[in-house]
Every structure is written in structure tokens, then in C-alpha cells.
Design a protein around this motif. Structure first.
Motif, short mmCIF file in Angstrom:
data_model
loop_
_atom_site.label_atom_id
_atom_site.label_comp_id
_atom_site.label_asym_id
_atom_site.label_seq_id
_atom_site.Cartn_x
_atom_site.Cartn_y
_atom_site.Cartn_z
N MET A 1 0.00 3.60 8.25
CA MET A 1 -0.72 3.48 6.98
C MET A 1 -0.03 2.54 5.98
O MET A 1 -0.27 2.62 4.78
N GLU B 1 -3.01 0.08 6.06
CA GLU B 1 -4.33 0.48 6.57
C GLU B 1 -5.08 1.41 5.64
O GLU B 1 -4.51 1.99 4.73
N THR B 2 -6.36 1.53 5.91
CA THR B 2 -7.16 2.60 5.33
C THR B 2 -7.65 3.39 6.53
O THR B 2 -7.52 2.93 7.67
N PHE B 3 -8.24 4.57 6.28
CA PHE B 3 -8.68 5.35 7.43
C PHE B 3 -9.80 4.64 8.18
O PHE B 3 -10.00 4.84 9.36
N ARG C 1 0.81 -1.21 0.00
CA ARG C 1 0.00 0.00 0.00
C ARG C 1 0.86 1.27 0.00
O ARG C 1 0.47 2.29 -0.55
N ILE D 1 -7.74 0.09 10.77
CA ILE D 1 -6.33 0.09 11.18
C ILE D 1 -5.99 -1.33 11.65
O ILE D 1 -6.64 -1.85 12.56
#
Ligand code: SF4
Length: 326
Positions: free
Chosen positions: A290, A293-295, A53, A298
């Protein structure tokens, strides 16, 4: 991108900045290996500024090294982590980067790399590499073969990675690995290998598999609910094992699913509520914000968890009103 933000070379909005500078050696040649999850792989058509990512934007080496020295001396960064792909001059380029950093700066350096010769490990030790990491990525030899070994059209094998870990540990006195969860392994597959590696004094960092558009195959076949429950279960079991609180043999599984962590519900609850088990694992001072992760979700918390986050972790584990009994 977050590293460039801390170095003051890019405007990046971050609620938690990285405490380690993540450096990927940039080449326009694709990697000769073919790890199915990786944007850099030889048969991937994904953007090569990614690995998973995280986005790695090419930048001027001298500028980066100068800022790295300043950021380390001023306490913004505590470590740097170098990763490379497998291409013709990867060794020369990696040595050049390490020596260029070491010329100016004492910052601890981690190097994450496929298995090397014993002579190369000795050379890296002399160059003052502090943490050597050989990513297994998969939890079982079969999964390894499918995602980065012969069946994936790659040069790697489980056996040579395990051998590399053993040889590197003899030279560095310790060694690290990465395990990526969400590739189809069960709770038990993950906990069994964590227990084995921990017994061999390997430091284990957990990652969550992230599909990158253009990479080969999407391994995410489960629902988000099952993926996060599995991830939290393995994070907690890893913490219990690595802290010596419980062992694999204390735990109970049914058809691969962990049913009992092997400690009392009071102890388990207090460990969950401390939150450390769910923070980023790996080398000292590595928080990888991050990275997977995405917002909205987590996996690895890059800092101490808040009360709200602990509540959401309990929800992820299906423990809102229940703790598995020992
Ligand atoms: S744990 Fe962090 S610093 Fe260590 S190799 Fe992995 S990403 Fe790099």
C-alpha cells in the motif's frame, strides 16, 4: 502505519503485512529540499506525517527498537528501511537511530538518502548499513531538474545523484535507486535509464507517482488506463532487463511507446503469468504494501500474484487477447 501494526503498536487491518519495517525520522521542521511530489518538502503544505501515500506516525524510539528486535527474531520482519529528510541535524539523528538499532539487533538495514560525502558512506558501512539507496526518482535529467532539482527550488542535481551512486557503489559493492513512474516520462525514457543503471549494477525499485493533497503540483495528466499500461510495460521491461532475458537494444519503441519487448510471445506470456515482474521491486525482503496503491489499483504486488490478479494485469496491458510479437 503498517510497520506499527507488525510491531504490535497499533491496530491495523492488513491483508499483507510489511516484511520490512519502514522508519522515517520524524522532525517538525520541513525538509530543506523541495521535491514537488513530497509532503515533507519546504514549500509543501501537506501533512508531514506523509512522504507519499504512506503514513508515518511519530512513536517512541525505545519502544520501536525493542519491538523491532522481537519482530526480527521471531521472523515477522526481515529488514528495516530508514529514510530521512534534509534538515540541520539529520546526520546526527540518523547515526543515533542506526547505532540504537545496532546496539540490540542484527536486522539488515537499508538507508535511503540523498548523495553524501565518501567519508559518510564509509562511516555508514562501518555502522553495518546493508543497502544504500540514492533515489533518482525521475527517469531523465530534465524531469529530475523539474521535480527535485534547481527548477523545483531544490538543492539536488542529476549529476550529483549519479556521482553519489557511483561513489556509494565503490564502498558498498552495490547500490540501489528508486524510479517514480507517472511524472511524464515515456516508456522509452524509463526503459533506457533502467538499462543504463542495470549495466552499472544499480538495483532499481519502481514506484508509482501518487498525488498527495497539499504537495506542489499534480503530475497526473494521463488517464488511469494509460498510467497503469505504462507502469505494467515498464515493470515487465525492467524484469526482462534485470533478469538478462532481453536488453534495451532488443526492444522496439515508436514515439517513446514500447511496441516490442524483444522476446517471443510464448516467453513473454509465461513471464507475465509467473507474476514476479509485477511484485514489489527493491531491496531483498522489501514488499512496501500500500505504498502507492489504493484498494482498487495495485501497482506493486506485495506478495505472489493470484490468477485473478494476472488476468487483471493482462487487462491493464491491453493484452487480453494479444501479446506484442517479436
Ligand atoms: S527498496 Fe524498500 S527497503 Fe530498499 S530503500 Fe526502497 S523502500 Fe527501503
Amino acid at each position: 502505519m503498517g510497520t506499527l501494526g507488525v510491531l504490535g503498536l497499533e491496530l491495523v487491518q492488513m491483508d499483507t503485512p510489511p516484511t520490512t519495517a519502514y522508519l522515517q525520522i520524524y522532525t517538525e521542521k520541513r525538509c530543506k529540499a523541495n521535491c514537488q511530489f513530497c509532503a515533507q518538502a519546504k514549500s509543501s503544505s501537506a501533512d508531514i506525517t506523509h512522504i507519499a501515500r504512506g503514513m508515518y506516525v511519530p512513536f517512541d524510539l525505545e519502544l520501536v527498537v525493542n519491538r523491532l528486535k522481537m519482530a526480527y527474531e521471531r521472523g515477522y520482519l526481515a529488514r528495516t528501511c530508514i529514510q530521512t529528510a534534509l534538515y540541520d541535524t539529520w546526520w546526527e539523528d540518523t547515526v543515533h537511530l542506526i547505532k540504537r538499532i545496532r546496539k540490540d539487533c542484527r536486522i539488515p538495514i537499508s538507508l535511503s538518502v540523498f548523495p553524501l560525502s565518501t567519508k559518510q558512506y564509509e562511516d555508514l558501512k562501518k555502522m553495518e548499513i546493508n543497502e544504500l539507496v540514492i533515489p533518482l526518482d525521475a527517469c531523465t535529467p530534465e524531469l529530475f531538474d523539474r521535480i527535485k532539482g534547481k527548477s523545483a527550488g531544490g538543492p539536488y542535481s542529476w549529476k550529483s545523484h549519479v556521482d553519489g551512486l557511483k561513489r556509494a557503489a565503490c564502498i558498498f559493492g552495490k547500490v540501489g535507486t528508486h524510479l517514480m513512474l507517472g511524472l511524464g516520462e515515456s516508456d522509452e525514457d524509463a526503459v533506457r535509464i533502467i538499462s543504463k543503471l542495470n549495466g552499472d549494477k544499480v538495483n532499481i525499485a519502481l514506484f508509482s507517482y501518487t498525488y498527495i493533497p497539499g504537495s506542489q503540483g499534480n503530475f497526473r495528466s494521463e488517464t488511469e488506463e494509460k498510467i497503469i499500461k505504462h507502469y505494467r510495460t515498464v515493470q515487465l521491461a525492467r524484469h526482462l532487463i534485470m533478469e538478462g532475458i532481453a536488453s534495451y537494444s532488443d526492444m522496439r519503441f515508436e514515439n517513446g511507446t514500447l511496441k516490442d519487448f524483444g522476446v517471443s510471445s510464448d516467453i513473454l506470456l509465461s513471464i507475465i503469468e509467473k507474476g514476479e515482474a509485477f511484485q514489489t521491486s527493491g531491496c531483498p525482503d522489501c514488499n512496501r504494501p500500500m505504498a502507492n496503491e489504493t484498494f482498487s489499483k495495485i501497482y506493486n504486488f506485495p506478495r505472489k500474484t493470484s490468477k485473478e490478479e494476472i488476468t487483471s494485469i493482462k487487462r491493464d496491458m491491453g493484452l487480453a487477447g494479444r501479446i506484442p510479437q517479436s
